[in-house]
Design a protein around this motif. Sequence first.
Motif, PDB file in Angstrom:
ATOM      1  N   HIS A  77      19.152  -0.479 -10.410  1.00 41.76           N
ATOM      2  CA  HIS A  77      19.033   0.184 -11.705  1.00 41.76           C
ATOM      3  C   HIS A  77      20.268  -0.061 -12.566  1.00 41.76           C
ATOM      4  O   HIS A  77      20.153  -0.246 -13.786  1.00 41.76           O
ATOM      5  N   LEU A  78      21.438  -0.062 -11.935  1.00 37.23           N
ATOM      6  CA  LEU A  78      22.651  -0.354 -12.690  1.00 37.23           C
ATOM      7  C   LEU A  78      22.648  -1.793 -13.193  1.00 37.23           C
ATOM      8  O   LEU A  78      23.078  -2.070 -14.313  1.00 37.23           O
ATOM      9  N   VAL A 113      20.103  -3.670 -13.989  1.00 36.96           N
ATOM     10  CA  VAL A 113      19.163  -3.842 -15.104  1.00 36.96           C
ATOM     11  C   VAL A 113      19.741  -3.278 -16.394  1.00 36.96           C
ATOM     12  O   VAL A 113      19.515  -3.832 -17.485  1.00 36.96           O
ATOM     13  N   ASN A 114      20.494  -2.203 -16.314  1.00 33.68           N
ATOM     14  CA  ASN A 114      20.981  -1.531 -17.516  1.00 33.68           C
ATOM     15  C   ASN A 114      22.381  -1.950 -17.916  1.00 33.68           C
ATOM     16  O   ASN A 114      22.878  -1.513 -18.962  1.00 33.68           O
ATOM     17  N   ALA A 115      23.042  -2.795 -17.121  1.00 35.72           N
ATOM     18  CA  ALA A 115      24.390  -3.264 -17.450  1.00 35.72           C
ATOM     19  C   ALA A 115      24.316  -4.530 -18.298  1.00 35.72           C
ATOM     20  O   ALA A 115      23.374  -5.314 -18.194  1.00 35.72           O
ATOM     21  N   THR A 118      25.165  -8.032 -18.685  1.00 36.59           N
ATOM     22  CA  THR A 118      25.467  -8.957 -17.590  1.00 36.59           C
ATOM     23  C   THR A 118      26.319 -10.141 -18.021  1.00 36.59           C
ATOM     24  O   THR A 118      27.225 -10.555 -17.301  1.00 36.59           O
ATOM     25  N   ARG A 140      15.935  -8.599 -18.068  1.00 33.85           N
ATOM     26  CA  ARG A 140      15.976  -8.197 -16.661  1.00 33.85           C
ATOM     27  C   ARG A 140      14.844  -7.209 -16.411  1.00 33.85           C
ATOM     28  O   ARG A 140      14.578  -6.344 -17.247  1.00 33.85           O
ATOM     29  N   TYR A 141      14.215  -7.332 -15.258  1.00 36.20           N
ATOM     30  CA  TYR A 141      13.015  -6.544 -14.966  1.00 36.20           C
ATOM     31  C   TYR A 141      13.191  -5.835 -13.629  1.00 36.20           C
ATOM     32  O   TYR A 141      13.572  -6.441 -12.628  1.00 36.20           O
ATOM     33  N   PRO A 168      15.840   7.208 -22.351  1.00 33.79           N
ATOM     34  CA  PRO A 168      16.680   6.666 -21.265  1.00 33.79           C
ATOM     35  C   PRO A 168      16.212   7.074 -19.866  1.00 33.79           C
ATOM     36  O   PRO A 168      16.469   6.356 -18.894  1.00 33.79           O
ATOM     37  N   ARG A 188      12.929   4.728 -17.732  1.00 34.95           N
ATOM     38  CA  ARG A 188      13.028   3.595 -16.816  1.00 34.95           C
ATOM     39  C   ARG A 188      14.189   3.722 -15.835  1.00 34.95           C
ATOM     40  O   ARG A 188      14.068   3.340 -14.683  1.00 34.95           O
ATOM     41  N   ALA A 189      15.321   4.205 -16.296  1.00 36.61           N
ATOM     42  CA  ALA A 189      16.522   4.191 -15.452  1.00 36.61           C
ATOM     43  C   ALA A 189      16.565   5.386 -14.506  1.00 36.61           C
ATOM     44  O   ALA A 189      16.119   6.485 -14.837  1.00 36.61           O
TER      45      ALA A 189
END
Length: 877
Positions: A384-385, A387-389, A391, A401-402, A739, A742-743
Amino acid sequence: MSGVDQQTAKSATTATFVTALVFNAAVFGIEIGLFTILRPYFKQVYERRTLAPVEKDRVKPFEAGFLTWPIALFKTDYRDVQQVNGPDAYLFVRFLRMMIRVLLPIWFISWAVLMPVTSVNNSTPNSTGLDRFIFGNISKPHNDRFAAHIILAYLFTFWIYWNIRREMQHFTTVRQLHLINPAHSSSVQANTILVTGIPTKYLSEPALHQLYSHLPGGVKKVWLNRDLKKLPSIYDRRLAACGKLESAETSLLSTAAKLRRKALKKANGAGDPSPSADPERNVALAERLVPRDKRPSHRLPAGFMPFSLPFIGEEVDTIDWCRQEIAATTGLLTQGRQTLADQGLSSPEDVNGDGKVDKNDRAKQPYPLLNSAFVTFNQQIAAHLAVNALTHHEPYCMADRYLEVSPPDVIWGNLGLNPYEKRIRMVISYSATAALIIFWAIPVAFVGIISNIEGLCVRESWLAWLCKLPSPVIGIIQGILPPVLLAVLMMLLPIVLRLLGRFEGIPTRTGLELSLMTRYFIFQVIHSFLIVTLSSGIFAALPSILANPSSIAGLLAQYLPQASTFFLTYILLQGLSGVAGGFLGAVGLIIYYVKLFILGSTPRAVYNIKYAPTTVAWGTLFPTITLLVVITFAYSIISPVINGLACFTFFLFYLLYKYLFLYQYTQPPSADTGGLFFPKAIQHVFVGMYVQQICLCALFFLVENPDGKRGALPEGVLMIVLIAITVGYQAIINSSFGPLTRALPLSHAHQTFKHDVDGGSGSHRKETVEDIEEGPSPTDKPRASSSESGAEHAPRNDYDDVFFARGPDGAEDYGFAQPAACLPQRIVWIPDDSLGLGREEVQANKESSVKATTQNAKMDEHGNVEVTGPPVDLAKF
């Protein structure tokens, strides 16, 4: 003359509604009666989940009396849907339940307040039937009555606000509990992300390991995607050949059984002893009973043609050709997989000395790398981190990113798109969607015209004969035909919209359904609601507008609400005929037995017809329901009659889908999004509110006093304020729950899965049963699996069945390798027979290097095939 024509057109609304009500009620009663009679005798169709051969997919039978099943279904706990079919199905049923709760008080209050306000002591002439209860029925001297409409508009809107907040909070809880559930949290799906647009510098396992090593637990496994060239088509050829061989083998056994039965009758008639079933004589018996000219055969495509034609092309023996085709394609796949294993995976370096690492620095390979990879982490929170970071430091690099990706959900052909190409495709895709919306308006507008044929037949002389038809006939044309035509028209859309989504480059099937849900809903609202409303209202008012153009504003305010007649009939069609048809499933029942009779010739075909999972397409199902929400909200104040019908319709849909998801449908976990369709549906609810408020605002501003001035100006201004409040509330809901959609929050990190690794950070917990063993290092070659349990097949090559780990239960884990790069030959499933010919055919296939088995399949002396269990390789295919 004009006044009489208007009266005729208006009085038709009640006849249309009554006709549609009687017709749909009759259909409802007949279909529900048939379902009640047939349900206990056709459990394979109506309760197929209770007969599933795989124990984990089986559910308890529906325990209900012959006539009391609706009561038993009502009492069944809808929360069981989540245990049976996951969060997506549960939240869909929950959405229906929410709409019942929303509409129930709206129904009672609107009928108690608005219907008397619009009908009692009103001096509007020529208002009869349902026309007395619509917004436009309030006469000019009674404009103060519009205060009731504005008060209820505010009251109903804030009631909907409260329900949205409540349901979004519940959705967040359900989704987060699903994500941290041990059974899901420990799965590869929950710990893997798909990264696309990877620059060449990071396109290697060591580089990605290093990049993501900063996250908790680090990386467990990296799966680089490659362009497999012709391997997927070769794999498809082998799969098709296996299916063709199964059909030919079963046909051979069936022919042998029929010919032996004739031989037995002839022998018994002549007093000869019956032929022996001794296995030593079976081959000879097969040769005698099935001569060469009666064996299955087919023609090969002639020349460059991709398919064969009758009487053209070489005729070959199907069994011999399929064995050769399977052996040949297996050899090609084995060669390709060996080449894949031998290709180097070293980190790219600046070979050409241009100061940067790009594709020119890589040596040419038979199967070059694509710019995407699957990354499996040791801890779920790390996925999860990741995908949300942010990159990468360059635009669009590793930007897409999925999360929650599973191998069956991947669209392999969309993994190698350039990030810029993908965005260009997205622009083209949505431009094509917009163009489709524009040009689709023509046939949909025609449907809307039919819904108000009474007004058109007055305007157009060549259609005057329609005005002379009996009232029930006109009611059928206006009330029944348009909704049916509209439903058929909308069935063609998903095919085109899915193609546009795939062209856009969406890499997962669930992502495709989420995209389809948005596109299809836009289509539904514009064409099934707005254009139908406008075309219906305008054509109803057309004669009077042409006679007195200065009255256009007042006439539109009066006639546009009359389009509600069409939607009243549409709600009736969906709630009565639609729901009853869903229970009865007449088409599905007929197709089931037609397929079983015509196509049920092989064990696999019989198994798929009887036991294959029945799923739903969320991308089309949810918009179909949310369209009803938009229609109901739009007319809840303008024509309050719709509120009671819609509440009853949603109640029937709630019972229907509770039953279907408990006893018929099977949603695979790999295709479950954890409920991501639900927040999209909530956005559709907001669309319904906007449509309602904008329509009311326009109608208030069009109201005139007897002296010609604006008669409901304060109400119109208050509606503008309400629209602004709704915009603000939607922004608050989206910013607060968006937020969380998904996260997975860090506050739940201690409850997530952590794979035990040496040197891993943080606390660890013991692996669960679902965890797989650690795979080999990147430099290790893939391992080959042992032979299929219970299957008889030839010795296999090391690269025929390529897996990367084995679970505690012995099941092979193929990870995120493409099927063409790892899966073995699908075992040819042949039925066992009394002559033993099936076992002999298995041996013959084995000698031709083709895997085959007779396990869980039998054929009787009449050639009928029955299965007693699933295919031995069900988990792989």
